[in-house]
Design an enzyme around this catalytic site. Structure first.
Site, PDB file in Angstrom:
ATOM      1  CD  GLN A 130      -1.248  -0.007   3.704  1.00 43.63           C
ATOM      2  OE1 GLN A 130      -1.705  -1.092   4.024  1.00 43.63           O
ATOM      3  NE2 GLN A 130      -1.568   1.091   4.364  1.00 43.63           N
ATOM      4  CB  CYS A 136      -5.084  -1.135   5.234  1.00 44.30           C
ATOM      5  SG  CYS A 136      -6.210  -0.196   6.282  1.00 44.30           S
ATOM      6  CG  HIS A 276      -3.925  -2.880   9.216  1.00 39.02           C
ATOM      7  ND1 HIS A 276      -3.709  -2.132   8.075  1.00 39.02           N
ATOM      8  CD2 HIS A 276      -3.220  -4.032   9.040  1.00 39.02           C
ATOM      9  CE1 HIS A 276      -2.911  -2.802   7.259  1.00 39.02           C
ATOM     10  NE2 HIS A 276      -2.607  -3.957   7.808  1.00 39.02           N
TER      11      HIS A 276
END
Ligand SMILES: *[C@@H]1O[C@H](CO)[C@@H](O)[C@H](O)[C@H]1NC(C)=O
Ligand SMILES: *[C@@H]1O[C@H](CO)[C@@H](O)[C@H](O)[C@H]1NC(C)=O
Ligand SMILES: *[C@@H]1O[C@H](CO)[C@@H](O)[C@H](O)[C@H]1NC(C)=O
Ligand SMILES: *[C@@H]1O[C@H](CO)[C@@H](O)[C@H](O)[C@H]1NC(C)=O
Ligand SMILES: *[C@@H]1O[C@H](CO)[C@@H](O)[C@H](O)[C@H]1NC(C)=O
Length: 330
Positions: A130, A136, A276
């Site tokens: 990323q 993410c 995340h």
């Protein structure tokens, strides 16, 4: 000798906190690491990064001597403090991810002891990176839709994260500032398709939407949320259907994960802390510990070739707080 004196003087001049001062061994490791990860700094920055690197390195050594269920190692994040890491790589705001009643339909099992979608066929694309962008959620989304589509069609395509960064704002997503897979699946369903990586390549920054409906390559029929904290619902979906997107809380001890089963007492277990999003590509059990096999989006040099194992069955770090997958339209 003279060089060492100058060097120590420089360290103390350039940084406020002088202890622990990096030794020449630390500096040697740092320079090797810099060339391995192709890092370069201005002189000022060099001493600051050396100091942070040395602190991270000591933490890793202490952890690895402590008999934990997982080991840590240096990686491309080793010159960052956790505060810097959070700002550049994680979701910075609390996400709206709770599903009090998901629509995933449970079977009653039994389930295999171990599942790995990488071994069931050609269903999982290579690990991506990323970069310096809180995207993410887009990689978790493409990873899941890539697999779901491949399982349905037999054709594994790499799909576009950048389209989600640039175009999915109407569904509570915020490009490099964060978002959620469930909301990204909703966007793909309503916009009627996601383009391929090749046709809409990744840039790691926010840009204007360039979606061309005629070039859409993968489609979503329905979005399925798994009820929050129903970790067996995740097992059921991964065992019977496909890999599943989920979110959890990354704390500082996760950043240098290298191998073994990650487990922590630092992280929280509820929706408001998830920062995340990743992809559960399978699960297993070893030495009496249950774990998930998870595809991350921090490149292949991170963790176990870009993957990690995290303890399963305890809602570790809130990993069962918001999980979802799409039903493909083929
Ligand atoms: C190393 O970094 C420099 C400067 O950022 C860049 O121009 C170069 O392409 C990089 N090389 C590799 C092998 O990544
Ligand atoms: C959560 O949802 C509300 C209402 O839809 C929205 O205003 C807010 O921006 C969302 N938060 C995030 C982090 O997306
Ligand atoms: C799934 O959860 C998201 C929030 O993450 C919500 O916006 C969406 O409406 C839910 N979808 C379904 C089908 O329940
Ligand atoms: C299980 O134990 C063996 C021997 O101690 C070790 O090599 C292996 O890495 C362990 N597996 C996991 C997943 O922790
Ligand atoms: C979170 O952890 C606490 C303490 O272990 C536990 O009592 C609680 O049930 C957990 N909550 C969830 C949602 O997993």
């Amino acid at each position: 000798m003279a060089a060492t004196v100058v060097w120590v003087a420089l360290v103390c001049f350039h940084i406020v906190r002088c202890a622990p001062v990096s030794s020449s061994d630390d500096e040697f490791v740092f320079k090797t690491w810099m060339s391995q990860y192709n890092k370069s700094y201005s002189l000022d920055e060099y001493y600051r990064r050396l100091q942070i690197f040395t602190e991270n390195k000591r933490r890793i050594e202490e952890h690895n001597a402590g008999g934990h269920s997982f080991t840590m190692g240096l990686n491309h994040f080793s010159d960052l403090t956790f505060t810097e890491f959070k700002k550049d790589f994680l979701l910075t705001e609390p996400q709206n991810c709770s599903a009090t009643r998901g629509s995933h339909l449970h079977s009653s099992g039994p389930y295999p002891d171990a599942v790995d979608w990488r071994r069931r066929g050609n269903f999982v694309t290579p690990v991506k990176n990323q970069g310096r962008c809180g995207s993410c959620w887009t990689f978790s989304t493409t990873g899941c839709l890539e697999s779901v589509t491949a399982i349905a069609t037999g054709k594994l395509l790499e799909l576009s994260e950048q389209q989600l960064i640039d175009c999915a704002q109407d569904f509570n997503n915020h490009g490099c500032m964060g978002g959620l897979p469930s909301q990204a699946f909703e966007y793909i369903k309503y916009t009627k398709g996601l383009m391929t990586e090749e046709d809409y390549p990744y840039k790691a920054h926010d840009d204007t939407c360039k979606f061309q409906p005629s070039m859409a390559a993968a489609f979503v029929d329905e979005v399925v949320n798994i009820t929050s904290y129903d970790e067996m619902g995740m097992v059921d979906a991964v065992a019977r259907l496909n890999p599943v997107s989920f979110a959890y809380e990354v704390t500082s001890d996760f950043v240098h994960y290298k191998d073994g089963v990650y487990s922590s007492t630092n992280c929280k277990n509820t929706t408001e802390f998830v920062n995340h999003a990743v992809l559960a590509a399978g699960y297993g059990e070893e030495n009496g510990t249950l774990f998930w096999i998870v595809k991350n989006s921090w490149g292949t040099s991170w963790g176990k070739d870009g993957y990690f194992l995290i303890e399963r069955g305890k809602n570790m770090c809130g990993l069962a707080a918001c999980s979802s997958y799409p039903l493909p339209l083929v």
